[in-house]
Design a protein around this motif. Sequence first.
Motif, PDB file in Angstrom:
ATOM      1  N   ARG A  39       0.825  -1.209   0.000  1.00  0.00           N
ATOM      2  CA  ARG A  39       0.000   0.000   0.000  1.00  0.00           C
ATOM      3  C   ARG A  39       0.864   1.267   0.000  1.00  0.00           C
ATOM      4  NH1 ARG A  39      -3.462  -3.269   3.159  1.00  0.00           N
ATOM      5  NH2 ARG A  39      -2.525  -2.565   5.109  1.00  0.00           N
ATOM      6  N   MET A  40       1.953   1.236   0.761  1.00  0.00           N
ATOM      7  CA  MET A  40       2.829   2.412   0.833  1.00  0.00           C
ATOM      8  C   MET A  40       3.527   2.635  -0.515  1.00  0.00           C
ATOM      9  SD  MET A  40       3.831   4.872   2.822  1.00  0.00           S
ATOM     10  CE  MET A  40       3.587   4.349   4.494  1.00  0.00           C
ATOM     11  N   THR A  42       2.445   1.694  -3.445  1.00  0.00           N
ATOM     12  CA  THR A  42       1.415   2.159  -4.376  1.00  0.00           C
ATOM     13  C   THR A  42       1.103   3.630  -4.164  1.00  0.00           C
ATOM     14  OG1 THR A  42       0.452  -0.041  -4.516  1.00  0.00           O
ATOM     15  CG2 THR A  42      -0.963   1.805  -5.152  1.00  0.00           C
ATOM     16  N   GLN A  43       1.048   4.046  -2.908  1.00  0.00           N
ATOM     17  CA  GLN A  43       0.767   5.446  -2.610  1.00  0.00           C
ATOM     18  C   GLN A  43       1.832   6.372  -3.208  1.00  0.00           C
ATOM     19  OE1 GLN A  43       0.744   6.475   1.575  1.00  0.00           O
ATOM     20  NE2 GLN A  43      -0.660   8.151   1.207  1.00  0.00           N
ATOM     21  N   PHE A  44       3.092   5.986  -3.079  1.00  0.00           N
ATOM     22  CA  PHE A  44       4.152   6.806  -3.656  1.00  0.00           C
ATOM     23  C   PHE A  44       4.142   6.749  -5.177  1.00  0.00           C
ATOM     24  CE2 PHE A  44       5.978   6.716   0.635  1.00  0.00           C
ATOM     25  CZ  PHE A  44       6.307   8.057   0.762  1.00  0.00           C
ATOM     26  N   ASP A  46       1.568   6.348  -7.035  1.00  0.00           N
ATOM     27  CA  ASP A  46       0.444   7.175  -7.470  1.00  0.00           C
ATOM     28  C   ASP A  46       0.812   8.657  -7.502  1.00  0.00           C
ATOM     29  OD1 ASP A  46      -1.115   4.928  -7.767  1.00  0.00           O
ATOM     30  OD2 ASP A  46      -2.270   5.244  -5.918  1.00  0.00           O
ATOM     31  N   GLN A  47       1.840   9.020  -6.739  1.00  0.00           N
ATOM     32  CA  GLN A  47       2.331  10.401  -6.721  1.00  0.00           C
ATOM     33  C   GLN A  47       3.487  10.584  -7.712  1.00  0.00           C
ATOM     34  OE1 GLN A  47       3.132  11.801  -2.681  1.00  0.00           O
ATOM     35  NE2 GLN A  47       1.678  10.276  -1.932  1.00  0.00           N
TER      36      GLN A  47
END
Length: 83
Positions: A39-40, A42-44, A46-47
Amino acid sequence: LETMDFNVVLDGANIGFANANNRENAKNGLYLNADNIDRMVTQFQDQHLSPLVILHSYHLHHLQSRKDQLEILDVPKAELHHV
């Protein structure tokens, strides 16, 4: 590392053990949670960032029996060696 393209470094163990001290884990044992790491990352991504996850091989070694977690981390079995 010189040939890798990353701009964020993540501590995989700290991320993987985040929220590990809860009642559910106390009953079932403390395990690294690869979902947290995924999840972490993917979050980065996505940015539009390129994260590098640092995780000691000790943790990967203990995930051998948890194939679903290894698949999340996309770690080939050949790379599971203890340093």
